[in-house]
Design a protein around this motif. Structure first.
Motif, PDB file in Angstrom:
ATOM      1  N   LEU A 199       0.829  -1.212   0.000  1.00 28.87           N
ATOM      2  CA  LEU A 199       0.000   0.000   0.000  1.00 28.87           C
ATOM      3  C   LEU A 199       0.861   1.259   0.000  1.00 28.87           C
ATOM      4  O   LEU A 199       0.570   2.227  -0.722  1.00 28.87           O
ATOM      5  N   ALA A 200       1.917   1.272   0.789  1.00 22.98           N
ATOM      6  CA  ALA A 200       2.800   2.436   0.852  1.00 22.98           C
ATOM      7  C   ALA A 200       3.478   2.679  -0.498  1.00 22.98           C
ATOM      8  O   ALA A 200       3.604   3.827  -0.941  1.00 22.98           O
ATOM      9  N   ILE A 201       3.888   1.613  -1.170  1.00 26.14           N
ATOM     10  CA  ILE A 201       4.528   1.740  -2.481  1.00 26.14           C
ATOM     11  C   ILE A 201       3.520   2.216  -3.518  1.00 26.14           C
ATOM     12  O   ILE A 201       3.834   3.080  -4.347  1.00 26.14           O
ATOM     13  N   GLU A 202       2.306   1.661  -3.488  1.00 25.61           N
ATOM     14  CA  GLU A 202       1.258   2.119  -4.415  1.00 25.61           C
ATOM     15  C   GLU A 202       1.029   3.617  -4.277  1.00 25.61           C
ATOM     16  O   GLU A 202       0.948   4.339  -5.277  1.00 25.61           O
ATOM     17  N   GLU A 203       0.929   4.091  -3.037  1.00 23.97           N
ATOM     18  CA  GLU A 203       0.716   5.522  -2.784  1.00 23.97           C
ATOM     19  C   GLU A 203       1.896   6.343  -3.281  1.00 23.97           C
ATOM     20  O   GLU A 203       1.708   7.413  -3.881  1.00 23.97           O
ATOM     21  N   ALA A 204       3.108   5.880  -3.061  1.00 20.68           N
ATOM     22  CA  ALA A 204       4.301   6.609  -3.497  1.00 20.68           C
ATOM     23  C   ALA A 204       4.362   6.686  -5.021  1.00 20.68           C
ATOM     24  O   ALA A 204       4.711   7.738  -5.579  1.00 20.68           O
ATOM     25  N   ILE A 205       4.044   5.590  -5.697  1.00 20.23           N
ATOM     26  CA  ILE A 205       4.043   5.590  -7.162  1.00 20.23           C
ATOM     27  C   ILE A 205       3.009   6.585  -7.677  1.00 20.23           C
ATOM     28  O   ILE A 205       3.292   7.375  -8.590  1.00 20.23           O
ATOM     29  N   ALA A 206       1.823   6.576  -7.095  1.00 21.18           N
ATOM     30  CA  ALA A 206       0.772   7.513  -7.522  1.00 21.18           C
ATOM     31  C   ALA A 206       1.228   8.961  -7.313  1.00 21.18           C
ATOM     32  O   ALA A 206       1.071   9.804  -8.207  1.00 21.18           O
ATOM     33  N   ARG A 207       1.819   9.248  -6.148  1.00 23.51           N
ATOM     34  CA  ARG A 207       2.307  10.614  -5.878  1.00 23.51           C
ATOM     35  C   ARG A 207       3.432  10.992  -6.844  1.00 23.51           C
ATOM     36  O   ARG A 207       3.488  12.120  -7.336  1.00 23.51           O
ATOM     37  N   GLY A 208       4.314  10.049  -7.112  1.00 23.55           N
ATOM     38  CA  GLY A 208       5.411  10.311  -8.040  1.00 23.55           C
ATOM     39  C   GLY A 208       4.911  10.623  -9.437  1.00 23.55           C
ATOM     40  O   GLY A 208       5.416  11.536 -10.105  1.00 23.55           O
ATOM     41  N   LEU A 237       5.736  -7.473  -7.772  1.00 17.68           N
ATOM     42  CA  LEU A 237       6.199  -7.532  -9.164  1.00 17.68           C
ATOM     43  C   LEU A 237       5.434  -6.538 -10.031  1.00 17.68           C
ATOM     44  O   LEU A 237       6.027  -5.844 -10.874  1.00 17.68           O
ATOM     45  N   LEU A 238       4.127  -6.452  -9.833  1.00 10.28           N
ATOM     46  CA  LEU A 238       3.326  -5.479 -10.587  1.00 10.28           C
ATOM     47  C   LEU A 238       3.748  -4.050 -10.264  1.00 10.28           C
ATOM     48  O   LEU A 238       3.813  -3.190 -11.159  1.00 10.28           O
ATOM     49  N   LEU A 239       4.053  -3.780  -9.003  1.00 14.22           N
ATOM     50  CA  LEU A 239       4.480  -2.440  -8.606  1.00 14.22           C
ATOM     51  C   LEU A 239       5.836  -2.078  -9.216  1.00 14.22           C
ATOM     52  O   LEU A 239       6.060  -0.926  -9.594  1.00 14.22           O
ATOM     53  N   LEU A 240       6.725  -3.064  -9.323  1.00 11.38           N
ATOM     54  CA  LEU A 240       7.999  -2.816 -10.006  1.00 11.38           C
ATOM     55  C   LEU A 240       7.752  -2.358 -11.437  1.00 11.38           C
ATOM     56  O   LEU A 240       8.378  -1.408 -11.919  1.00 11.38           O
ATOM     57  N   GLU A 241       6.826  -3.018 -12.113  1.00 12.68           N
ATOM     58  CA  GLU A 241       6.481  -2.632 -13.484  1.00 12.68           C
ATOM     59  C   GLU A 241       5.851  -1.246 -13.522  1.00 12.68           C
ATOM     60  O   GLU A 241       6.174  -0.438 -14.391  1.00 12.68           O
ATOM     61  N   ARG A 242       4.963  -0.953 -12.580  1.00 14.31           N
ATOM     62  CA  ARG A 242       4.301   0.352 -12.537  1.00 14.31           C
ATOM     63  C   ARG A 242       5.268   1.482 -12.225  1.00 14.31           C
ATOM     64  O   ARG A 242       5.026   2.633 -12.588  1.00 14.31           O
ATOM     65  N   ALA A 243       6.357   1.173 -11.554  1.00 10.21           N
ATOM     66  CA  ALA A 243       7.346   2.196 -11.198  1.00 10.21           C
ATOM     67  C   ALA A 243       8.271   2.544 -12.357  1.00 10.21           C
ATOM     68  O   ALA A 243       9.032   3.513 -12.265  1.00 10.21           O
TER      69      ALA A 243
END
Length: 133
Positions: free
Chosen positions: A8-17, A78-84
């Motif tokens: 959840l923290a990574i998802e939020e950081a990616i969205a903010r970024g 793994l999905l978050l790595l791709e989204r980043a």
């Protein structure tokens, strides 16, 4: 589970970024704090510290209950790595479960999670070596 909190923290950081347009191409150089946290997480354990109560897993959980959640979190990571992809992995910051005041760069957070996984694999190897043949 800490892994779900991190997702959840990574998802939020990616969205903010993405919202802030924090894009970039590597290689990225990480701060001294980022490097220290990742280094401390890497096996072997150099200076053992007591585990924070919110990191201690629930006891008595059957493997059949724990493993599906574990694999689900791994898939999400793994999905978050791709989204980043395309984000500046140094400038995007992620809240950590370690302390509400500590934020790591997104790249360091991914590196810390990978180091933590290697640490568990090292623990499993040491336990297995102690088992009778």
């Amino acid at each position: 589970m800490v892994g779900q909190w991190e997702v959840l923290a990574i998802e939020e950081a990616i969205a903010r970024g993405r919202e802030r347009g924090l894009t970039g191409q590597g290689p990225f150089e990480f701060s001294a704090i980022d490097r220290f946290v990742v280094h401390q997480t890497e096996p072997p354990v150099r200076s053992p510290l007591p585990t924070s109560p919110h990191f201690v897993p629930l006891h008595g959980q059957p493997v059949t209950a724990v493993m599906p959640t574990f694999f689900h979190v791994q898939g999400q990571l793994l999905l978050l790595l791709e989204r980043a992809d395309g984000l500046d992995l140094r400038r995007v910051k992620v809240a950590t479960p370690i302390s509400r005041w500590l934020k790591l760069s997104l790249g360091a957070m991914f590196a810390q999670i990978a180091a933590h996984e290697r640490r568990h694999l090292d623990q499993a190897r040491r336990v297995r070596e102690k088992l009778p043949l």
